[in-house]
Write an enzyme that holds these catalytic residues in place. Structure first.
Site, PDB file in Angstrom:
ATOM      1  CE  LYS A 145      -2.374 -57.525  48.349  1.00 62.82           C
ATOM      2  NZ  LYS A 145      -3.761 -57.730  47.984  1.00 62.82           N
ATOM      3  CE1 TYR A 233      -0.228 -55.035  44.828  1.00 61.65           C
ATOM      4  CE2 TYR A 233      -2.205 -54.776  46.112  1.00 61.65           C
ATOM      5  CZ  TYR A 233      -1.707 -55.467  45.209  1.00 61.65           C
ATOM      6  OH  TYR A 233      -1.971 -56.598  44.765  1.00 61.65           O
TER       7      TYR A 233
HETATM    8  P1  NDP Z   1     -11.048 -65.283  46.480  1.00 61.48           P
HETATM    9  O1  NDP Z   1     -12.193 -65.305  47.541  1.00 61.48           O
HETATM   10  O2  NDP Z   1     -11.541 -65.075  44.819  1.00 61.48           O
HETATM   11  O3  NDP Z   1     -10.543 -66.564  46.549  1.00 61.48           O
HETATM   12  C1  NDP Z   1      -9.943 -67.263  47.794  1.00 61.48           C
HETATM   13  C2  NDP Z   1     -10.089 -68.903  47.482  1.00 61.48           C
HETATM   14  O4  NDP Z   1      -9.844 -69.398  48.944  1.00 61.48           O
HETATM   15  C3  NDP Z   1     -11.913 -69.178  47.308  1.00 61.48           C
HETATM   16  O5  NDP Z   1     -12.081 -69.324  46.139  1.00 61.48           O
HETATM   17  C4  NDP Z   1     -11.818 -70.749  48.051  1.00 61.48           C
HETATM   18  O6  NDP Z   1     -11.492 -71.588  46.995  1.00 61.48           O
HETATM   19  C5  NDP Z   1     -10.594 -70.730  49.128  1.00 61.48           C
HETATM   20  N1  NDP Z   1     -11.311 -70.701  50.379  1.00 61.48           N
HETATM   21  C6  NDP Z   1     -10.920 -71.387  51.590  1.00 61.48           C
HETATM   22  N2  NDP Z   1     -11.732 -71.046  52.447  1.00 61.48           N
HETATM   23  C7  NDP Z   1     -12.108 -70.031  52.276  1.00 61.48           C
HETATM   24  C8  NDP Z   1     -13.180 -69.308  53.128  1.00 61.48           C
HETATM   25  N3  NDP Z   1     -13.420 -69.603  54.406  1.00 61.48           N
HETATM   26  N4  NDP Z   1     -13.594 -68.231  52.534  1.00 61.48           N
HETATM   27  C9  NDP Z   1     -13.214 -67.837  51.184  1.00 61.48           C
HETATM   28  N5  NDP Z   1     -12.348 -68.459  50.242  1.00 61.48           N
HETATM   29  C10 NDP Z   1     -12.026 -69.542  50.848  1.00 61.48           C
HETATM   30  O7  NDP Z   1      -9.863 -64.177  47.164  1.00 61.48           O
HETATM   31  P2  NDP Z   1      -8.816 -63.693  45.568  1.00 61.48           P
HETATM   32  O8  NDP Z   1      -8.294 -64.753  44.806  1.00 61.48           O
HETATM   33  O9  NDP Z   1      -9.125 -62.392  45.281  1.00 61.48           O
HETATM   34  O10 NDP Z   1      -7.580 -63.642  46.924  1.00 61.48           O
HETATM   35  C11 NDP Z   1      -6.704 -64.528  47.337  1.00 61.48           C
HETATM   36  C12 NDP Z   1      -5.456 -63.863  48.064  1.00 61.48           C
HETATM   37  O11 NDP Z   1      -4.936 -63.374  46.970  1.00 61.48           O
HETATM   38  C13 NDP Z   1      -5.710 -63.093  49.089  1.00 61.48           C
HETATM   39  O12 NDP Z   1      -4.803 -63.188  50.066  1.00 61.48           O
HETATM   40  C14 NDP Z   1      -5.559 -61.558  48.277  1.00 61.48           C
HETATM   41  O13 NDP Z   1      -5.006 -60.609  49.056  1.00 61.48           O
HETATM   42  C15 NDP Z   1      -4.615 -61.987  47.279  1.00 61.48           C
HETATM   43  N6  NDP Z   1      -4.462 -61.161  46.108  1.00 61.48           N
HETATM   44  C16 NDP Z   1      -3.397 -60.823  45.426  1.00 61.48           C
HETATM   45  C17 NDP Z   1      -3.335 -60.113  44.166  1.00 61.48           C
HETATM   46  C18 NDP Z   1      -2.120 -59.600  43.759  1.00 61.48           C
HETATM   47  O14 NDP Z   1      -2.054 -58.789  42.767  1.00 61.48           O
HETATM   48  N7  NDP Z   1      -1.043 -59.924  44.344  1.00 61.48           N
HETATM   49  C19 NDP Z   1      -4.809 -59.772  43.526  1.00 61.48           C
HETATM   50  C20 NDP Z   1      -5.699 -60.244  44.249  1.00 61.48           C
HETATM   51  C21 NDP Z   1      -5.788 -61.034  45.301  1.00 61.48           C
HETATM   52  P3  NDP Z   1     -11.592 -73.119  46.742  1.00 61.48           P
HETATM   53  O15 NDP Z   1     -12.983 -72.874  46.624  1.00 61.48           O
HETATM   54  O16 NDP Z   1     -10.808 -73.707  45.736  1.00 61.48           O
HETATM   55  O17 NDP Z   1     -11.473 -73.948  48.261  1.00 61.48           O
END
Ligand code: NDP
Length: 404
Positions: A145, A233
């Site tokens: 989401k 949410y």
């Molecule tokens: P993060 O920023 O921690 O992780 C995103 C990952 O995406 C990065 O670590 C990277 O992984 C990859 N990535 C690829 N391109 C980019 C870019 N241009 N900029 C940043 N990251 C990039 O985010 P979250 O893990 O907190 O959130 C990810 C998703 O999950 C979102 O959509 C958020 O809304 C959702 N979410 C949902 C939750 C829930 O409870 N359902 C709780 C938290 C988040 P790599 O280095 O491996 O390529």
């Protein structure tokens, strides 16, 4: 209770390491023995294979750990732009070198029979592209989401799933979580009388120094700052608590544009939904307040309070103004991510209905767009009666680990 729940709660709020009082974190997360006993784990060979895309905070903190204990799902591949991290995570999870993908060779998964479901855990603006590419590769998709940063992207994702004849599920963990299911069931039972007012308040502090927040504070990447991250949410909760859809919205924002966090996104957003039944829902969100994920439903005969209601754990449900025998529902704490992924695996197997399909995610994207339209028009009423009706009421079809 300073336990795993508190740590997870802080991670959810992006506040790990900060000192935050977590109200009502009284429910300890049980060990594996307290997980639902009626769903024994399948043999590993029968589990549905998941590829996790984007190895960020959520993927590493919740999703990959959830796949380790899942009953019907297992991790079979990772996708990352960081080869060193990907190699480390693959090694930790016993994955072979050819199960590591990057964003360029992503489409070779079409020829990888190990992968049945692709779980998109990328920044919001990247959900559409990687969902559509996975669907075109013949995979089912579980997408985080908010589903997308525009209505057009959400529609394209749904169309791609239809064209590929694959499942597209949005990762709304609260639809599968016992406290929220109990709240829905109590409201549907009528024992509290008709709901009159719903309030949802979802917010937290944000910081530009955290890369995970930096993209959330960029309108192009997040599609709406606090509203898209936390407010969604509340929008979703008002809808699943009432099991009806708003017909109009009015919204206002208060944003300090001198604060470097809020150059492109709003900070405080407050909205009011009017539902066909006459119920009003007031929602707020902010990226400059202490962490909260709470809601209340004021009914004719009593009040339902979930505070917190949507954390990863430690949620607390109270029923106020009802006879003691109807109060204090027993809630079983579970790993919400494990459950949601097991549900997706069972959807793929054809054993359970798709409760949170793309259309459910699109409704929230449409409503967030309407909220921002109203904000831009100084609080003008925006009509939202698009005739969406969810195919399955989670209260009716999602089982509880134990009857409440
Ligand atoms: P993060 O920023 O921690 O992780 C995103 C990952 O995406 C990065 O670590 C990277 O992984 C990859 N990535 C690829 N391109 C980019 C870019 N241009 N900029 C940043 N990251 C990039 O985010 P979250 O893990 O907190 O959130 C990810 C998703 O999950 C979102 O959509 C958020 O809304 C959702 N979410 C949902 C939750 C829930 O409870 N359902 C709780 C938290 C988040 P790599 O280095 O491996 O390529």
């Amino acid at each position: 209770m300073p336990n795993e729940i508190s740590r997870r709660t802080l991670i959810e709020l992006g506040l790990a390491g900060a000192s935050v009082a977590v109200a009502g974190a009284a429910i300890a997360k049980p060990g594996p023995s307290a997980e639902p006993q009626d769903r024994p784990a399948l043999p590993d060979n029968d589990k549905i294979g998941f590829a996790v895309v984007g190895l960020g905070k959520l993927a590493l903190g919740q999703i990959i750990p959830g796949l380790k204990t899942a009953k019907s799902a297992k991790l079979v591949a990772v996708v990352s732009g960081d080869p060193v991290k990907a190699k480390r995570i693959a090694a930790e999870n016993g994955l072979p070198a050819d199960a590591i993908y990057n964003y360029t060779d992503y489409d070779r998964m079409a020829k990888d029979p190990r992968i049945q479901v692709v779980y998109i855990v990328l920044p919001n603006a990247m959900h559409a592209e990687y969902t559509i590419r996975a669907l075109k590769a013949g995979k089912h998709v579980l997408c985080e989401k908010p589903m997308a940063t525009s209505v057009a992207d959400g529609e394209a994702m749904i169309a791609a799933a239809k064209a590929a004849d694959r499942k597209l599920m949005i990762a709304y963990r609260c639809h599968y979580e016992p406290l929220n299911l109990v709240a829905m069931r109590r409201l549907r039972s009528g024992s509290l009388g008709k709901p009159r007012i719903v309030t949802t308040d979802m917010g937290r502090q944000s910081t530009l120094s955290d890369p995970s927040d930096a993209w959330r504070l960029d309108m192009k990447m997040s599609g709406g700052g606090a509203l898209a991250d936390m407010g969604v949410y509340g929008i979703n909760a008002a809808r699943y608590l009432l099991n009806e859809e708003p017909i109009e919205v009015r919204a206002w924002a208060k944003t300090d544009r001198t604060d470097p966090r809020f150059r492109t996104v709003e900070d405080v957003v407050s909205w009011q939904f009017r539902f066909p039944s006459g119920t009003i829902a007031n929602g707020t969100t902010s990226f400059s307040c202490a962490g909260t994920m709470a809601y209340q439903v004021f009914c004719e005969n009593g009040r339902l309070v979930a505070d917190p209601g949507c954390f990863y754990g430690g949620n607390k449900l109270s029923l106020i103004g009802v006879p003691a025998a109807q109060g204090a529902p027993k809630i079983t704490e579970i790993d919400q991510f494990e459950r949601e992924m097991d549900w997706m695996a069972d959807v793929v197997r054809g054993k359970v209905p798709l409760v949170t399909p793309g259309e459910e995610g699109l409704q929230d994207v449409r409503l967030m767009t309407a909220i921002l339209e109203s904000v831009a028009k100084g609080g003008a009423t925006v009509k939202t009666g698009w005739a969406y009706k969810r195919a399955h009421d989670p209260a009716a079809v999602v089982d509880l680990p134990h009857p409440a």
